[in-house]
Design an enzyme around this catalytic site. Structure first.
Site, PDB file in Angstrom:
ATOM      1  N   LYS A 136       0.836  -1.201   0.000  1.00 55.95           N
ATOM      2  CA  LYS A 136       0.000   0.000   0.000  1.00 55.95           C
ATOM      3  C   LYS A 136       0.876   1.259   0.000  1.00 55.95           C
ATOM      4  O   LYS A 136       2.086   1.172   0.246  1.00 55.95           O
ATOM      5  CB  LYS A 136      -0.918  -0.045   1.237  1.00 55.95           C
ATOM      6  CG  LYS A 136      -1.927  -1.210   1.210  1.00 55.95           C
ATOM      7  CD  LYS A 136      -2.766  -1.235   2.480  1.00 55.95           C
ATOM      8  CE  LYS A 136      -3.856  -2.303   2.402  1.00 55.95           C
ATOM      9  NZ  LYS A 136      -4.686  -2.341   3.637  1.00 55.95           N
ATOM     10  N   TYR A 140     -12.380  -3.767  -3.312  1.00 59.63           N
ATOM     11  CA  TYR A 140     -12.884  -4.147  -1.992  1.00 59.63           C
ATOM     12  C   TYR A 140     -14.307  -4.697  -2.033  1.00 59.63           C
ATOM     13  O   TYR A 140     -14.763  -5.282  -1.062  1.00 59.63           O
ATOM     14  CB  TYR A 140     -12.770  -2.978  -1.010  1.00 59.63           C
ATOM     15  CG  TYR A 140     -11.344  -2.830  -0.504  1.00 59.63           C
ATOM     16  CD1 TYR A 140     -10.792  -3.788   0.353  1.00 59.63           C
ATOM     17  CD2 TYR A 140     -10.532  -1.778  -0.891  1.00 59.63           C
ATOM     18  CE1 TYR A 140      -9.483  -3.693   0.800  1.00 59.63           C
ATOM     19  CE2 TYR A 140      -9.221  -1.666  -0.437  1.00 59.63           C
ATOM     20  CZ  TYR A 140      -8.715  -2.632   0.409  1.00 59.63           C
ATOM     21  OH  TYR A 140      -7.411  -2.540   0.850  1.00 59.63           O
ATOM     22  N   ARG A 172      -0.804 -14.596   4.294  1.00 65.47           N
ATOM     23  CA  ARG A 172      -1.534 -13.971   5.403  1.00 65.47           C
ATOM     24  C   ARG A 172      -0.770 -14.159   6.708  1.00 65.47           C
ATOM     25  O   ARG A 172      -0.722 -13.265   7.549  1.00 65.47           O
ATOM     26  CB  ARG A 172      -2.942 -14.569   5.552  1.00 65.47           C
ATOM     27  CG  ARG A 172      -3.887 -14.261   4.410  1.00 65.47           C
ATOM     28  CD  ARG A 172      -4.377 -12.844   4.393  1.00 65.47           C
ATOM     29  NE  ARG A 172      -5.399 -12.566   5.372  1.00 65.47           N
ATOM     30  CZ  ARG A 172      -6.261 -11.552   5.289  1.00 65.47           C
ATOM     31  NH1 ARG A 172      -6.222 -10.714   4.249  1.00 65.47           N
ATOM     32  NH2 ARG A 172      -7.138 -11.345   6.209  1.00 65.47           N
ATOM     33  N   THR A 200      -4.976  -7.824  10.552  1.00 64.01           N
ATOM     34  CA  THR A 200      -5.329  -6.531   9.951  1.00 64.01           C
ATOM     35  C   THR A 200      -4.886  -5.327  10.799  1.00 64.01           C
ATOM     36  O   THR A 200      -4.383  -4.345  10.265  1.00 64.01           O
ATOM     37  CB  THR A 200      -6.859  -6.476   9.732  1.00 64.01           C
ATOM     38  OG1 THR A 200      -7.242  -7.601   8.953  1.00 64.01           O
ATOM     39  CG2 THR A 200      -7.271  -5.196   9.034  1.00 64.01           C
ATOM     40  N   ARG A 255       3.238  -6.704   9.423  1.00 59.62           N
ATOM     41  CA  ARG A 255       2.455  -5.640  10.077  1.00 59.62           C
ATOM     42  C   ARG A 255       2.847  -5.496  11.549  1.00 59.62           C
ATOM     43  O   ARG A 255       2.850  -4.396  12.095  1.00 59.62           O
ATOM     44  CB  ARG A 255       0.959  -5.951   9.950  1.00 59.62           C
ATOM     45  CG  ARG A 255       0.402  -5.703   8.543  1.00 59.62           C
ATOM     46  CD  ARG A 255      -0.965  -6.343   8.402  1.00 59.62           C
ATOM     47  NE  ARG A 255      -1.675  -5.998   7.184  1.00 59.62           N
ATOM     48  CZ  ARG A 255      -2.804  -6.582   6.797  1.00 59.62           C
ATOM     49  NH1 ARG A 255      -3.331  -7.550   7.540  1.00 59.62           N
ATOM     50  NH2 ARG A 255      -3.401  -6.219   5.684  1.00 59.62           N
ATOM     51  N   HIS A 299      -1.914  -5.219   1.397  1.00 57.73           N
ATOM     52  CA  HIS A 299      -3.141  -5.984   1.181  1.00 57.73           C
ATOM     53  C   HIS A 299      -2.730  -7.384   0.758  1.00 57.73           C
ATOM     54  O   HIS A 299      -1.837  -7.544  -0.073  1.00 57.73           O
ATOM     55  CB  HIS A 299      -4.010  -5.370   0.075  1.00 57.73           C
ATOM     56  CG  HIS A 299      -5.076  -6.338  -0.363  1.00 57.73           C
ATOM     57  ND1 HIS A 299      -6.234  -6.515   0.351  1.00 57.73           N
ATOM     58  CD2 HIS A 299      -5.100  -7.238  -1.369  1.00 57.73           C
ATOM     59  CE1 HIS A 299      -6.949  -7.475  -0.236  1.00 57.73           C
ATOM     60  NE2 HIS A 299      -6.292  -7.925  -1.276  1.00 57.73           N
TER      61      HIS A 299
END
Ligand code: ADP
Ligand code: MG
Length: 202
Positions: A15, A55, A120, A126, A137, A160
Site C-alpha cells: 500500500k 474491496y 496472510r 489486519t 504488520r 493488502h
C-alpha cells in the site's frame, strides 16, 4: 498438475504507506525467503473506481470487515463506533479509497504451496496493534482501529493480501491481464516440491 497445491496464487499489494516507508525490498524479501515465487509485478497509482471495485469484489466483504472491527473493539473492552457492521464498513470504504489512491502501490502475484494462507501468516492480522511480532504488520507499523477510527481514516497496515483462494482469483483478474502473469520454473522448486529428489547427486 494445475490444481496441485504448489500452484496456488495470491495477490499482494504494498500500500502507499509501505512504499513511503521504503519497505518494498523488506516486504518482498519475506515472501521470497519462504519459497514463494513472484509471477507478476507492477507499480501504479490506482484510481478510486479501481479500489472501490477491489474491496467489493466479494459481496460478503462489507459484513465480514464490519464484524471483525466490532470484535476488535470488544476484545479490548472498548465500545465500537457502531454496532451495525455495514455502517462501519461504509466509512472504512470511503477512507480506504483515500488511502489507497494517495500514492504509488506495488501489485504482485505470488505462487506456491498454500500461497494465500502463508502470505496472510507472514503479513499478520489486519490491525497492526494486535498483529504478532515477527509478521510484517507486527514488525513495521503501529496503527490501531482506535486511532484510525478516531482520526476518521483507514488503518495503515502496509499491505493488502487476499483472504481466500476465491478472493485471490477475483483480485488477480482485477489487477492483472492474463498475459501479465508469467508461467516459469524456479530452480528451487525442485527441492520444495520434487517427490523423488533424484536430481541432486551426480
Ligand atoms: P485485510 O486487509 O487484513 O484483509 P479487511 O479486508 O478486513 O482486512 O479490511 C481491508 C482494509 O481496510 C484493511 O487492511 C485496513 O486498511 C482497512 N480497515 C479494516 N478495518 C478497519 C477499521 N476498523 N478502521 C479503519 N480501517 C480499517
Ligand atoms: Mg481483506
Amino acid at each position: 498438475m494445475s490444481n496441485h497445491p504448489s500452484k496456488e496464487r495470491t495477490l499482494v499489494i504494498i500500500k502507499p504507506d509501505g512504499v513511503q516507508r521504503t519497505l518494498i525490498g523488506e516486504i518482498i524479501k519475506r515472501y521470497e525467503k519462504i519459497g514463494l515465487k513472484m509471477i507478476a509485478l507492477k507499480m501504479l497509482v490506482p484510481t478510486i473506481e479501481h479500489i472501490e471495485k477491489h474491496y467489493t469484489l466479494d459481496p460478503e466483504w462489507r459484513r465480514i470487515t464490519g464484524e471483525k472491527t466490532i470484535k476488535g473493539y470488544q476484545s479490548k473492552g472498548l465500545t465500537p463506533p457502531s454496532m451495525d457492521p455495514l455502517e462501519i464498513t461504509a466509512k472504512i470504504l470511503e477512507n480506504l479509497k483515500k488511502y489507497m489512491t494517495s500514492g504509488p502501490v506495488i501489485a504482485m502475484v505470488w505462487q506456491g504451496a498454500h500461497a494465500v494462507e502463508i502470505v496472510r501468516k507472514i503479513t499478520g492480522g489486519t490491525e497492526p496493534l494486535t498483529s504478532d511480532t515477527g509478521t510484517i504488520r507486527g514488525d513495521f507499523v503501529l496503527d490501531s482501529y482506535q486511532m484510525s477510527d478516531g482520526d476518521n481514516r483507514a488503518v495503515r497496515n502496509l499491505i493488502h493480501a487476499s483472504g481466500s483462494v476465491k478472493e485471490a482469483e477475483m483480485e488477480i483478474n482485477h489487477w492483472f491481464k492474463p498475459e501479465e502473469v508469467l508461467n516459469y520454473r524456479l530452480v528451487q522448486e525442485q527441492i520444495l516440491y520434487d517427490v523423488n529428489l533424484d536430481g541432486i547427486l551426480e
